[in-house]
Design an enzyme around this catalytic site. Structure first.
Site, short mmCIF file in Angstrom:
data_model
loop_
_atom_site.label_atom_id
_atom_site.label_comp_id
_atom_site.label_asym_id
_atom_site.label_seq_id
_atom_site.Cartn_x
_atom_site.Cartn_y
_atom_site.Cartn_z
N ARG A 165 0.72 -0.95 0.04
CA ARG A 165 0.45 0.68 0.26
C ARG A 165 0.75 1.22 -0.06
O ARG A 165 1.87 0.96 0.97
CB ARG A 165 -0.99 0.14 1.02
CG ARG A 165 -1.77 -1.15 1.26
CD ARG A 165 -2.06 -1.28 2.99
NE ARG A 165 -3.61 -2.35 2.98
CZ ARG A 165 -2.87 -3.85 3.96
NH1 ARG A 165 -1.70 -3.43 3.56
NH2 ARG A 165 -4.16 -4.55 4.32
N LYS A 189 -1.09 -2.56 8.29
CA LYS A 189 -2.44 -2.50 8.87
C LYS A 189 -2.70 -2.87 10.52
O LYS A 189 -2.61 -3.90 10.26
CB LYS A 189 -4.17 -2.14 8.27
CG LYS A 189 -3.97 -1.83 6.77
CD LYS A 189 -5.84 -1.66 6.29
CE LYS A 189 -5.76 -0.76 4.79
NZ LYS A 189 -7.41 -1.05 4.25
N HIS A 259 -3.92 2.21 -5.01
CA HIS A 259 -3.84 0.94 -4.89
C HIS A 259 -4.31 -0.02 -6.14
O HIS A 259 -4.15 -1.70 -5.97
CB HIS A 259 -5.59 0.66 -4.92
CG HIS A 259 -5.37 0.41 -3.10
ND1 HIS A 259 -4.69 0.43 -1.74
CD2 HIS A 259 -6.17 -0.84 -3.01
CE1 HIS A 259 -5.24 -0.76 -0.92
NE2 HIS A 259 -6.01 -1.58 -1.44
N ARG A 262 -1.68 -2.71 -6.68
CA ARG A 262 -1.86 -3.80 -5.73
C ARG A 262 -2.38 -4.57 -6.20
O ARG A 262 -2.05 -6.08 -6.38
CB ARG A 262 -2.51 -2.86 -4.03
CG ARG A 262 -2.02 -3.95 -3.13
CD ARG A 262 -2.32 -3.70 -1.56
NE ARG A 262 -3.23 -4.03 -0.79
CZ ARG A 262 -2.26 -4.63 -0.24
NH1 ARG A 262 -0.95 -4.85 -0.20
NH2 ARG A 262 -3.52 -5.52 0.86
N HIS A 285 -3.83 -9.52 4.19
CA HIS A 285 -4.69 -9.63 4.26
C HIS A 285 -5.22 -10.59 5.45
O HIS A 285 -4.87 -11.38 5.59
CB HIS A 285 -5.41 -9.99 3.13
CG HIS A 285 -6.05 -8.88 1.97
ND1 HIS A 285 -5.57 -9.48 0.68
CD2 HIS A 285 -5.90 -7.30 1.64
CE1 HIS A 285 -5.54 -7.72 -0.15
NE2 HIS A 285 -6.06 -7.39 0.29
N TYR A 294 -9.19 -8.23 -4.98
CA TYR A 294 -8.43 -8.06 -5.71
C TYR A 294 -8.61 -8.19 -6.98
O TYR A 294 -7.44 -8.43 -7.58
CB TYR A 294 -7.18 -7.76 -5.21
CG TYR A 294 -7.25 -6.82 -4.08
CD1 TYR A 294 -6.93 -5.41 -4.09
CD2 TYR A 294 -7.95 -6.95 -2.75
CE1 TYR A 294 -6.28 -4.39 -3.10
CE2 TYR A 294 -7.66 -5.90 -1.55
CZ TYR A 294 -7.45 -4.57 -2.15
OH TYR A 294 -7.51 -3.68 -1.51
#
Length: 316
Positions: A165, A189, A259, A262, A285, A294
């Site tokens: 990211r 994250k 993104h 990604r 993830h 994705y």
């Protein structure tokens, strides 16, 4: 708006909001605060939107009921078309009520009822796109042999081959990269760390960049001045967005966002035969279903399938 319109500000109880926001990662805190501000406006009978004065968040959140949140859900549908935006707003409200419950300000029964307010169900086409390999090559071609050019080439290659990211790229430090093994430590994250591997052309691009950046400690990717010289401070996530936009214009590629690199990484890996579980770990993830969303291969397969059918029509 019935009961919700009578939900007025008070000098009391901003504490649940503060506790909730403090528990979020810095990258998500601003977005959820914006969602709470939108909810606060609706709860006071006003319409959220640009140009609207930011509301105070000192509502008596601990007095929310199932009826309030159900009415809020209905009213949000009048202001937003995106189910994702509405569900994110409801998630922020649920987060504050959870904080109120944990602080002993909300009865357990009411908190459980609020949790039962369902999110909106909606299936939409995925946003963004996967870049073709030729587009990535074009982006790298326009990165000149200047300090800024070498930095941009290394950054683009890294984002494409590891799926980082933009906030993760901006947060990298020189000490996170072990050039002898190619291991790169990434803080993602939720304060989760993972290892990704820098190999092949990406390792060469990063090595070229490090010859002009130097091997000192500090941020890995540095911003640059107008002349292209690097400045010894951390690059922001917004600066990453800006340089990608600039390189896309120079390369003449179709517009894309950070993104999308990604998405491109995940799609290319799956297309090459990589296991979905391995790609999930690489992308950082928590849920494998997120990784699957994705995957842009479906559209390519549908396009190829559509080409199998032929219509006997002659152009007039």
């Amino acid at each position: 708006m019935g009961e919700v319109a009578t939900f007025q500000t008070t000098a009391a109880s901003r504490e649940p909001v503060m506790v909730y926001l403090a528990g979020l990662a810095a990258t998500g805190r601003r977005a959820m605060q914006c969602r709470l501000e939108a909810a606060a406006l609706v709860l006071q009978g006003m319409a959220p939107g640009r140009g609207q004065q930011k509301p105070e968040l000192n509502l008596p959140w601990h007095e929310l009921t199932f009826a309030h949140v159900s009415a809020l859900r209905s009213k949000l549908q009048e202001h937003y078309q995106s189910a994702a935006t509405i569900n994110l707003t409801l998630a922020a409200v649920r987060g504050v009520t959870r904080a109120a419950f944990n602080l002993g300000l909300m009865p357990a029964e009411e908190y459980q009822r609020i949790r039962n307010v369902p999110p909106l169900k909606c299936e939409r086409l995925p946003s963004g796109r996967a870049l073709a390999r030729g587009e990535v090559e074009a982006l790298l071609e326009v990165c000149s042999d200047t300090p800024a050019g070498r930095r941009d080439a290394a950054l683009i290659a890294l984002m494409y081959t590891t799926g980082l990211r933009r906030s993760e790229v901006a947060g990298l430090n020189r000490g996170d990269y072990e050039s002898t093994t190619g291991e790169l430590r990434v803080r993602g994250k939720g304060n989760k760390e993972r290892l990704v591997h820098v190999v092949n052309g990406t390792s060469l691009a990063l090595a070229d960049y490090l010859t002009v950046r130097g091997d000192d400690d500090g941020p890995l990717f540095l911003p640059s001045q107008k002349g292209g010289e690097l400045v010894g401070r951390r690059m922001t996530a917004q600066a990453v967005y800006g340089l990608l936009k600039q390189r896309a214009e120079q390369a003449g590629t179709k517009s894309f966002g950070p993104h999308d690199l990604r998405r491109s990484c995940i799609t290319a890996l799956l297309e090459a035969g990589a296991d979905l579980g391995t790609v999930q770990k690489l992308a950082g993830h928590s849920n494998i279903q997120t990784t699957a969303r994705y995957d842009c291969r479906d559209e390519k397969a549908k396009r190829q399938a559509a080409g199998l059918l032929h219509v006997a029509y002659r152009k007039r």
